[in-house]
Design a protein around this motif. Structure first.
Motif, PDB file in Angstrom:
ATOM      1  N   ASP A  83      -3.012  -0.480  26.531  1.00 60.67           N
ATOM      2  CA  ASP A  83      -2.047  -1.009  27.157  1.00 60.67           C
ATOM      3  C   ASP A  83      -2.740  -2.027  28.257  1.00 60.67           C
ATOM      4  O   ASP A  83      -1.887  -2.813  28.878  1.00 60.67           O
ATOM      5  N   LEU A  84      -3.776  -1.917  28.633  1.00 58.82           N
ATOM      6  CA  LEU A  84      -4.466  -2.659  29.797  1.00 58.82           C
ATOM      7  C   LEU A  84      -6.297  -2.674  29.479  1.00 58.82           C
ATOM      8  O   LEU A  84      -6.572  -1.834  29.121  1.00 58.82           O
ATOM      9  N   ALA A 112      -2.065  -5.633  25.193  1.00 63.23           N
ATOM     10  CA  ALA A 112      -2.555  -5.207  26.432  1.00 63.23           C
ATOM     11  C   ALA A 112      -2.405  -6.148  27.613  1.00 63.23           C
ATOM     12  O   ALA A 112      -2.507  -7.405  27.275  1.00 63.23           O
ATOM     13  N   SER A 139       2.636   3.382  33.672  1.00 65.09           N
ATOM     14  CA  SER A 139       2.550   2.356  33.597  1.00 65.09           C
ATOM     15  C   SER A 139       1.532   1.751  32.296  1.00 65.09           C
ATOM     16  O   SER A 139       1.700   0.865  31.696  1.00 65.09           O
ATOM     17  N   ALA A 140       0.608   2.591  31.932  1.00 65.15           N
ATOM     18  CA  ALA A 140      -0.215   2.540  30.789  1.00 65.15           C
ATOM     19  C   ALA A 140      -0.660   4.004  30.321  1.00 65.15           C
ATOM     20  O   ALA A 140      -0.451   5.040  31.293  1.00 65.15           O
ATOM     21  N   ARG A 141      -1.083   4.189  29.092  1.00 65.90           N
ATOM     22  CA  ARG A 141      -1.603   5.297  28.747  1.00 65.90           C
ATOM     23  C   ARG A 141      -2.891   5.243  28.133  1.00 65.90           C
ATOM     24  O   ARG A 141      -3.803   6.112  27.986  1.00 65.90           O
ATOM     25  N   VAL A 143      -6.246   2.649  28.526  1.00 66.58           N
ATOM     26  CA  VAL A 143      -6.907   1.511  29.241  1.00 66.58           C
ATOM     27  C   VAL A 143      -8.282   1.177  29.081  1.00 66.58           C
ATOM     28  O   VAL A 143      -9.161   2.380  28.839  1.00 66.58           O
ATOM     29  N   GLN A 190      -7.878   7.280  28.986  1.00 66.43           N
ATOM     30  CA  GLN A 190      -6.463   7.593  28.693  1.00 66.43           C
ATOM     31  C   GLN A 190      -6.000   8.742  29.413  1.00 66.43           C
ATOM     32  O   GLN A 190      -6.690   9.538  29.892  1.00 66.43           O
TER      33      GLN A 190
END
Length: 334
Positions: A83-84, A112, A139-141, A143, A190
């Protein structure tokens, strides 16, 4: 700043160039004997025997990408699941755009978002903190925190200057630049699952900007300007870590004897022993990388953890450090 953990390390990766450069050779080339400094000063007094140097054409992102591939495999996830991406290196491919954009494309992490973070050697730990905050907010799971450091560029600029300086004081100011080495490091961070009791437990960081002049480098119209006052940095870093350690153990509800592995930023033998003593641990619990790889700047922590992996369920204490000065202490259950 203090945070509680909502995340865990899912994968760790590193990249180390093949070329080895010995400290004694660098010291001989610097003409250190002019000032009565022994050729083996770095190798014996600091404990750095050699370091890895990347080829001239290798970019910081290249090393981050290689390390990230390893971390993704270790985490058993595809790049498309990220995701990031947070790139944390001092060295970058360019000033604009963010180096993380090239990493995104080369990995195939097209879902991402990405950005860069910079805070000297402390950058990677800041990246972990930011990743945790994104995960905590929902906002993310997954990264990717990564870095690619090429301080050899500064090393060789400093070496050129060291050959020409005429005073022992000027030589001492710049000598620390010969202790660094190139590397890439990465971690997949994560969200914890409902059944996960491990992961990041607690983290605190602190900065004292009044010490910024102890370690810096900058490009000038005449070339390179910088210094690394190693003894003074070590003294101030020790003071900051001493200030934090009791609170760290209290908030983790840990005793020093509970810590299975202590990962410290790697700059040399004496600073390492000092941090281990502050944590009230023994040297055999704190793996080292500085003899073979030198100061890997922001890649220090992920490379150390990759080369000296903890066991599942180990309690980890991480003591991060960066010029500025910035320090952090984090407790994790692996």
């Amino acid at each position: 700043m203090e945070i509680k953990g909502s995340s865990m390390i899912a994968g760790v990766g590193a990249f180390l160039p093949k070329q080895r450069v010995k400290s004694d050779d660098l010291m001989l080339e610097s003409r250190c004997f002019r000032f009565g400094t022994p050729v083996d000063y770095i190798s014996k007094s600091i404990g750095i025997i050699e370091r890895r140097i990347s080829d001239e054409h290798v970019l910081p992102s290249d090393m981050a990408i290689e390390a990230s591939h390893v971390a993704l495999i270790d985490a058993s996830i595809a790049a498309s699941e990220l995701d990031l991406i947070i790139y944390c290196g001092i060295d970058r491919d360019w000033q604009e755009p963010a180096t993380s954009h090239r990493i995104q494309v080369e990995l195939g992490a097209l879902n991402a978002s990405c950005f860069d973070v910079s805070n000297a050697c402390h950058g990677f730990m800041d990246g972990i903190s930011i990743a945790n905050s994104f995960i905590e907010s929902g906002s993310a799971r997954k990264v990717l925190v990564c870095t690619g450091e090429k301080p050899s560029r500064v090393l060789y600029m400093a070496l050129k200057e060291l050959r020409q300086v005429k005073s022992k004081l000027a030589f001492k100011r710049m000598l620390g630049a010969l202790t660094v080495g190139d590397a890439g490091g990465a971690m997949v961070i994560q969200a914890k699952g409902e059944s996960d009791s491990g992961g990041l437990q607690w983290m605190q960081s602190y900065s004292e900007g009044k010490h910024a002049d102890l370690c810096y480098y900058r490009h000038t119209k005449d070339g390179y300007d910088g210094q690394m006052l190693m003894r003074e940095i070590t003294l101030q870093i020790a003071k900051l870590h001493k200030r934090l350690i009791e609170k760290t153990y209290d908030n983790l509800c840990w005793l020093p004897s509970d810590v299975d592995r202590l990962y410290c930023h790697q700059v040399g033998e004496k600073p390492h022993a000092t941090l281990v003593g502050i944590a009230n641990k023994t040297l055999d619990s704190a793996p080292i990388t500085y003899p073979q790889f030198g100061n890997l700047t922001s890649a220090s922590i992920p490379v150390n953890m990759y080369l000296n992996p903890p066991e599942k369920g180990d309690k980890l204490l991480i003591m991060g450090t960066g010029s500025g000065l910035s320090v952090c202490q984090a407790g994790m259950v692996f």
